[in-house]
Design a protein around this motif. Structure first.
Motif, PDB file in Angstrom:
ATOM      1  N   SER A   1      41.817  36.710  46.595  1.00 53.83           N
ATOM      2  CA  SER A   1      41.648  38.146  46.327  1.00 53.83           C
ATOM      3  C   SER A   1      43.003  38.824  46.209  1.00 53.83           C
ATOM      4  N   VAL A   2      43.043  39.891  45.441  1.00 54.46           N
ATOM      5  CA  VAL A   2      44.227  40.753  45.442  1.00 54.46           C
ATOM      6  C   VAL A   2      43.785  42.135  45.887  1.00 54.46           C
ATOM      7  N   THR A   3      44.756  42.843  46.467  1.00 55.18           N
ATOM      8  CA  THR A   3      44.463  44.204  46.895  1.00 55.18           C
ATOM      9  C   THR A   3      45.004  45.160  45.849  1.00 55.18           C
ATOM     10  N   ASP A   4      44.155  46.000  45.371  1.00 53.93           N
ATOM     11  CA  ASP A   4      44.570  46.995  44.394  1.00 53.93           C
ATOM     12  C   ASP A   4      45.529  47.971  45.066  1.00 53.93           C
TER      13      ASP A   4
ATOM     14  N   GLU B   1      38.062  40.126  44.410  1.00 49.70           N
ATOM     15  CA  GLU B   1      38.109  38.672  44.298  1.00 49.70           C
ATOM     16  C   GLU B   1      38.418  38.268  42.857  1.00 49.70           C
ATOM     17  N   ILE B   2      39.463  37.470  42.680  1.00 47.56           N
ATOM     18  CA  ILE B   2      39.858  37.051  41.334  1.00 47.56           C
ATOM     19  C   ILE B   2      39.451  35.592  41.102  1.00 47.56           C
ATOM     20  N   LEU B   3      39.837  34.722  42.038  1.00 48.81           N
ATOM     21  CA  LEU B   3      39.438  33.322  41.900  1.00 48.81           C
ATOM     22  C   LEU B   3      38.165  33.107  42.708  1.00 48.81           C
TER      23      LEU B   3
ATOM     24  N   GLY C   1      42.910  29.931  29.099  1.00 46.70           N
ATOM     25  CA  GLY C   1      41.897  30.917  29.446  1.00 46.70           C
ATOM     26  C   GLY C   1      42.269  32.265  28.882  1.00 46.70           C
ATOM     27  N   PRO C   2      41.275  33.115  28.711  1.00 54.14           N
ATOM     28  CA  PRO C   2      41.548  34.449  28.176  1.00 54.14           C
ATOM     29  C   PRO C   2      42.379  35.283  29.156  1.00 54.14           C
ATOM     30  N   ASN C   3      42.945  36.345  28.662  1.00 57.26           N
ATOM     31  CA  ASN C   3      43.730  37.239  29.518  1.00 57.26           C
ATOM     32  C   ASN C   3      42.885  37.803  30.640  1.00 57.26           C
ATOM     33  N   GLY C   4      43.501  37.917  31.807  1.00 55.33           N
ATOM     34  CA  GLY C   4      42.838  38.574  32.928  1.00 55.33           C
ATOM     35  C   GLY C   4      41.838  37.695  33.647  1.00 55.33           C
ATOM     36  N   THR C   5      41.878  36.397  33.376  1.00 54.91           N
ATOM     37  CA  THR C   5      40.869  35.526  33.959  1.00 54.91           C
ATOM     38  C   THR C   5      41.293  34.921  35.295  1.00 54.91           C
ATOM     39  N   GLY C   6      42.597  35.061  35.615  1.00 49.84           N
ATOM     40  CA  GLY C   6      43.061  34.575  36.923  1.00 49.84           C
ATOM     41  C   GLY C   6      44.009  33.393  36.859  1.00 49.84           C
ATOM     42  N   LYS C   7      44.585  33.116  35.697  1.00 47.83           N
ATOM     43  CA  LYS C   7      45.506  31.974  35.568  1.00 47.83           C
ATOM     44  C   LYS C   7      46.780  32.203  36.387  1.00 47.83           C
ATOM     45  N   SER C   8      47.358  33.394  36.233  1.00 47.23           N
ATOM     46  CA  SER C   8      48.572  33.685  37.010  1.00 47.23           C
ATOM     47  C   SER C   8      48.241  33.755  38.495  1.00 47.23           C
ATOM     48  N   THR C   9      47.076  34.281  38.802  1.00 43.17           N
ATOM     49  CA  THR C   9      46.648  34.357  40.201  1.00 43.17           C
ATOM     50  C   THR C   9      46.616  32.964  40.822  1.00 43.17           C
ATOM     51  N   LEU C  10      46.098  31.997  40.079  1.00 45.02           N
ATOM     52  CA  LEU C  10      46.052  30.622  40.588  1.00 45.02           C
ATOM     53  C   LEU C  10      47.466  30.102  40.836  1.00 45.02           C
TER      54      LEU C  10
ATOM     55  N   SER D   1      52.567  36.276  48.748  1.00 46.55           N
ATOM     56  CA  SER D   1      51.755  36.909  49.788  1.00 46.55           C
ATOM     57  C   SER D   1      50.844  38.016  49.256  1.00 46.55           C
ATOM     58  N   LYS D   2      51.057  38.430  48.015  1.00 41.11           N
ATOM     59  CA  LYS D   2      50.161  39.437  47.439  1.00 41.11           C
ATOM     60  C   LYS D   2      48.777  38.864  47.171  1.00 41.11           C
ATOM     61  N   TYR D   3      48.703  37.555  47.072  1.00 36.93           N
ATOM     62  CA  TYR D   3      47.438  36.903  46.711  1.00 36.93           C
ATOM     63  C   TYR D   3      46.867  36.225  47.959  1.00 36.93           C
ATOM     64  N   LYS D   4      45.740  36.725  48.422  1.00 35.64           N
ATOM     65  CA  LYS D   4      45.164  36.244  49.684  1.00 35.64           C
ATOM     66  C   LYS D   4      44.104  35.172  49.419  1.00 35.64           C
TER      67      LYS D   4
ATOM     68  N   MET E   1      57.857  31.459  36.303  1.00 34.30           N
ATOM     69  CA  MET E   1      57.025  32.659  36.369  1.00 34.30           C
ATOM     70  C   MET E   1      56.900  33.367  35.029  1.00 34.30           C
ATOM     71  N   GLN E   2      55.767  34.048  34.906  1.00 31.73           N
ATOM     72  CA  GLN E   2      55.548  34.821  33.687  1.00 31.73           C
ATOM     73  C   GLN E   2      56.538  35.994  33.630  1.00 31.73           C
ATOM     74  N   TYR E   3      56.809  36.590  34.786  1.00 32.30           N
ATOM     75  CA  TYR E   3      57.754  37.709  34.841  1.00 32.30           C
ATOM     76  C   TYR E   3      58.791  37.467  35.934  1.00 32.30           C
TER      77      TYR E   3
HETATM   78  N1  LIG Z   1      49.346  41.775  41.896  1.00 32.06           N
HETATM   79  C1  LIG Z   1      48.142  42.201  41.469  1.00 32.06           C
HETATM   80  N2  LIG Z   1      47.638  43.356  41.918  1.00 32.06           N
HETATM   81  C2  LIG Z   1      46.413  43.803  41.483  1.00 32.06           C
HETATM   82  N3  LIG Z   1      45.661  43.147  40.613  1.00 32.06           N
HETATM   83  C3  LIG Z   1      46.093  41.984  40.110  1.00 32.06           C
HETATM   84  C4  LIG Z   1      47.367  41.456  40.511  1.00 32.06           C
HETATM   85  N4  LIG Z   1      47.564  40.295  39.850  1.00 32.06           N
HETATM   86  C5  LIG Z   1      46.453  40.109  39.097  1.00 32.06           C
HETATM   87  N5  LIG Z   1      45.598  41.118  39.251  1.00 32.06           N
HETATM   88  C6  LIG Z   1      44.285  41.235  38.570  1.00 32.06           C
HETATM   89  O1  LIG Z   1      43.656  40.003  38.637  1.00 32.06           O
HETATM   90  C7  LIG Z   1      43.045  39.668  37.427  1.00 32.06           C
HETATM   91  C8  LIG Z   1      43.590  38.346  36.909  1.00 32.06           C
HETATM   92  O2  LIG Z   1      44.949  38.493  36.563  1.00 32.06           O
HETATM   93  P1  LIG Z   1      45.895  37.291  36.199  1.00 32.06           P
HETATM   94  O3  LIG Z   1      45.773  36.249  37.243  1.00 32.06           O
HETATM   95  O4  LIG Z   1      47.224  37.836  35.923  1.00 32.06           O
HETATM   96  O5  LIG Z   1      45.204  36.788  34.842  1.00 32.06           O
HETATM   97  P2  LIG Z   1      45.783  35.895  33.684  1.00 32.06           P
HETATM   98  O6  LIG Z   1      47.064  35.321  34.125  1.00 32.06           O
HETATM   99  O7  LIG Z   1      44.715  34.882  33.470  1.00 32.06           O
HETATM  100  O8  LIG Z   1      45.915  36.785  32.501  1.00 32.06           O
HETATM  101  C9  LIG Z   1      43.284  40.832  36.489  1.00 32.06           C
HETATM  102  O9  LIG Z   1      42.160  41.655  36.520  1.00 32.06           O
HETATM  103  C10 LIG Z   1      44.469  41.525  37.102  1.00 32.06           C
HETATM  104  O10 LIG Z   1      44.431  42.905  36.829  1.00 32.06           O
END
Ligand SMILES: Nc1ncnc2c1ncn2[C@@H]1O[C@H](COP(=O)(O)OP(=O)(O)O)[C@@H](O)[C@H]1O
Ligand SMILES: [Mg+2]
Lengths: 264, 427
Positions: A12-15, A23-25, A42-51, A59-62, A92-94
């Motif tokens: 999960s990430v915290t907004d 919950e993202i993954l 995977g499409p944008n916003g699907t959680g690839k970077s989150t993984l 630590s932003k990703y719990k 990293m992407q960024y």
């Molecule tokens: N640091 C973050 N804070 C808040 N929301 C996040 C953060 N990182 C990712 N998200 C949200 O999690 C979802 C998946 O993002 P991300 O893992 O970057 O997708 P991808 O890499 O597949 O495009 C998106 O809805 C994004 O807005």
């Protein structure tokens, strides 16, 4: 041989604005060994970077449930630097910019962090290695002398991530959209760098939105991620199928109820 | 009632002056200032409270330093002093031939009375500014005079090292007077450093820089007074027409200290860049008040201060930009930033802009924050441990001043000082 295993991972990430957890993954499973190249598409916003961030320990990703195992041992309690020294690397992407610290200095510190205090890498050996790796990536000394990522173009940052990869020589490298923003020549150079690492002691998880990169770095396995899960795995052909059908096609094939952000 | 400084110290001041064979006018200058010191008040600085340090209670300024040997980095031209004594000194022959003077202050008072009378605590830091400057004037017990005659360009740096003695009880009232005449160039570095920790002492230091018309002065300072020393350090300059003073100050002391820095931009078209980096550790207090006043038209005053606070220490940056009426076309900019590494630390960054003229530009930025989490994550993701990563991020944060220092060797020394202070503070 090393192994990296992700088991039923929920993250999960915290907004930052409303403070709510999201919950993202939603249960990711993945197993890979050194010697293998895996691709996640995977499409944008699907959680690839989150993984990728969760594996590295941002630590932003719990991690709310599931596990991440390196050589069979859970690394969930390990801090980021320990995971890195144990063999994980994330391009990293960024990447962050750090003024005042040169690339060279940073890479030496990173290499020395893996060595004993009384066995730091000799300067000459370091420079020799740096020259070799820069040559593979068509990079100059000028770039290595600059402050870490400061004022680098998007493409330069990507190249610099790969230079670090070649210098540090991890067991597992996660490359997050290393192809984004690269023209075809830069893409070839970056791929050459990654391919130079291929071998029994190196595994890589390549995250990409487009099939194009996989023409240059041919994966052993391809996974398709949608809605926070891996929905299909296969060989390199799967990437080609994706290219033909698009994410929407795959989704419909699998009867998934996932909204694609790129869809109008 | 506590006896006045005058009653308590008049005999000592007169005797000290006579022992040094100082001319009568200088003895009088000392005694006049001792007399007026009681009527003057302590200088006040926004958000810096140092009254309890009792900087206005001198102890022994007449003692002779006990240090007779000290290793210091040397350049072609240098001077090394342990308070009252000059241990070693050298001036490049070509500079001496052109009339450059580098000598101890007592010799200067006797040999160059016209220059001293003209500039010593009269134009830059005036002796009657406040109680501390008056005490300094009365009890000055060491220092140097550096003179650059018209048209002379000093290309290699001149370095001064001042060793403050904490083996014995001795006040450290060092004076530095630098006069650069018209059309000159100077690169100067000074290093204040303590030796010994048997005694607690006070320091009351005044550094004055006079930049003539069309001159350019690069002034670097590495300040390293130790934890046993409580200090007042006034380091200021004035500019002639189209001249420029660049300050790069590494404030790395371990004791409580007030730094009163700045430039009076008198000459038309003159320019100053005042850059300060500071690290505070332990339970020390470092208060820094950097003030640039634009008097002349079309003058430019920029202040940049970056600091890091560890443990339970306190760091205050005041940045004062004052444009007086008539200073048309002038520019006052400043930035003060503080990083806090500990929850017990206290920090402040106060921008103060006083603008009495319309046709000017001015701006400020100030912040108190914590180490950038994304930068930390990035470094640690490459295997670098948390403390090392923190030091790298901080070094980057402080680099704006480090890169200003002209000599690589001095930059390296400052980097090492930063590293040492950070490692101490991270324990
Ligand atoms: N640091 C973050 N804070 C808040 N929301 C996040 C953060 N990182 C990712 N998200 C949200 O999690 C979802 C998946 O993002 P991300 O893992 O970057 O997708 P991808 O890499 O597949 O495009 C998106 O809805 C994004 O807005
Ligand atoms: Mg992404």
């Amino acid at each position: 041989m090393s192994t990296l295993e992700v088991k039923d991972l929920h993250v999960s990430v915290t907004d930052e604005e409303n403070g709510e957890g999201q919950e993202i993954l939603k249960g990711v499973n993945l197993k890979m060994s050194t010697g293998e190249i895996h691709a996640i598409m995977g499409p944008n916003g699907t959680g690839k970077s989150t993984l990728s961030q969760a594996i590295m320990g941002n630590s932003k990703y719990k991690v709310t449930s599931g596990d991440i195992l390196l050589d069979g041992e859970s690394i969930l309690d390990w801090p980021v630097d320990k995971r890195a020294r144990a063999g994980l690397f994330l391009a990293m992407q960024y990447p962050a910019e750090i003024p005042g610290v040169t690339n060279i200095e940073f890479m030496r510190a990173a290499i020395n962090a893996r060595r004993e205090k009384d066995d730091q890498i000799p300067v000459r050996q370091f420079i020799k290695k740096l020259d070799e790796k820069q040559a593979i990536l068509d990079m100059t000394d000028e770039m290595s002398g600059r402050y870490l990522n400061e004022g680098f173009s998007g493409g330069e940052k990507k190249r610099n991530e790969i230079l670090q990869l070649l210098m540090i020589e991890p067991s597992f490298a996660i490359l997050d959209e290393i192809d984004s923003g690269l023209d075809i020549d830069a893409l070839k150079v970056v791929s050459r760098g990654v391919n130079s690492m291929r071998g029994d002691n190196f595994g890589s998880l390549i995250i990409t939105h487009y099939q194009r990169l996989l023409n240059y770095i041919v994966p052993d396995q391809v996974h398709i991620m949608m809605g926070g899960r891996i929905v299909q795995s296969g060989g390199p052909d799967l990437a080609k199928k994706l290219e033909d059908e698009g994410y929407a096609g795959i989704r419909d094939d699998l009867n998934l109820d996932v909204k694609l952000t790129d869809e109008i | 009632m506590r006896p006045s400084l005058k009653d308590k110290y008049m005999d000592d001041v007169v005797q000290f002056s006579q022992q040094n064979n100082e001319p009568k006018w200088f003895t009088k200058f000392r005694t006049d200032n001792l007399t007026s010191s009681s009527d003057l008040s302590l200088p006040t600085y926004e958000k810096i409270n140092y009254r309890s340090w009792r900087l206005d209670r001198p102890s022994d300024f007449t003692a002779t330093s006990s240090i007779s040997d000290f290793k210091a980095a040397q350049s072609e031209s240098y001077i090394i002093q342990t308070g009252d004594k000059t241990l070693d000194s050298r001036l490049e022959q070509s500079l001496a031939d052109q009339g450059v003077i580098l000598t101890d202050i007592f010799t200067a008072i006797k040999k160059y009375p016209e220059l001293i009378q003209k500039y010593y605590m009269t134009k830059v830091v005036k002796s009657n500014e406040n109680r501390l400057t008056a005490i300094h004037a009365a009890m000055m017990n060491g220092g140097i005079f550096l003179y650059i005659p018209t048209g002379v360009k000093v290309t290699d740096s001149i370095q001064a090292t001042f060793i403050q003695d904490n083996h014995i009880k001795r006040d450290f009232n060092q004076h530095v007077l630098i006069v650069a005449e018209d059309n000159t160039e100077l690169t100067y570095l000074e290093n204040f450093i303590s030796d010994g920790d048997a005694e607690e002492n006070k320091a009351n230091i005044v550094v004055e820089v006079v930049a003539g018309n069309d001159s350019h002065i690069h002034f670097s300072a590495l300040d390293q007074m130790n934890a046993k020393t409580t200090s007042y350090l006034s380091r200021r300059g004035i500019t002639g027409n189209n001249s420029r003073i660049d300050w790069a100050i590494g404030f790395m002391n371990d004791g409580d200290i007030i730094g009163d820095f700045g430039t009076d931009l008198i000459g038309e078209g003159s320019h100053t860049e005042a850059k300060v980096v500071a690290i505070t550790t332990g339970d020390q207090v470092q208060g820094i008040d950097t003030k640039v006043t634009n008097y002349g038209r079309h003058t430019i005053g920029h202040i940049l201060q970056h600091g890091v606070i560890l443990e339970s220490s306190t760091l205050t940056f005041n940045g004062v930009g004052h444009i007086v009426k008539g200073a048309r076309g002038s520019d006052a900019q400043q930035e003060s930033r503080v990083l806090m590494l500990s929850r017990k630390a206290r920090g402040d960054a106060n921008p103060i802009l006083l603008i009495d003229e319309n046709d000017v530009t001015a701006g400020h930025a100030a912040s108190v924050g914590r180490v950038n989490a994304e930068q930390m994550y990035y470094l640690m993701s490459r295997g670098i441990d948390e403390k090392t990563a923190q030091r790298l991020v901080i070094r980057g944060f402080l680099s704006s001043v480090i890169t200003e220092i002209p000599e690589e060797e001095v930059r390296d020394r400052l980097t090492q000082m930063i590293e040492r202070k950070l490692i101490n503070g991270q324990q």
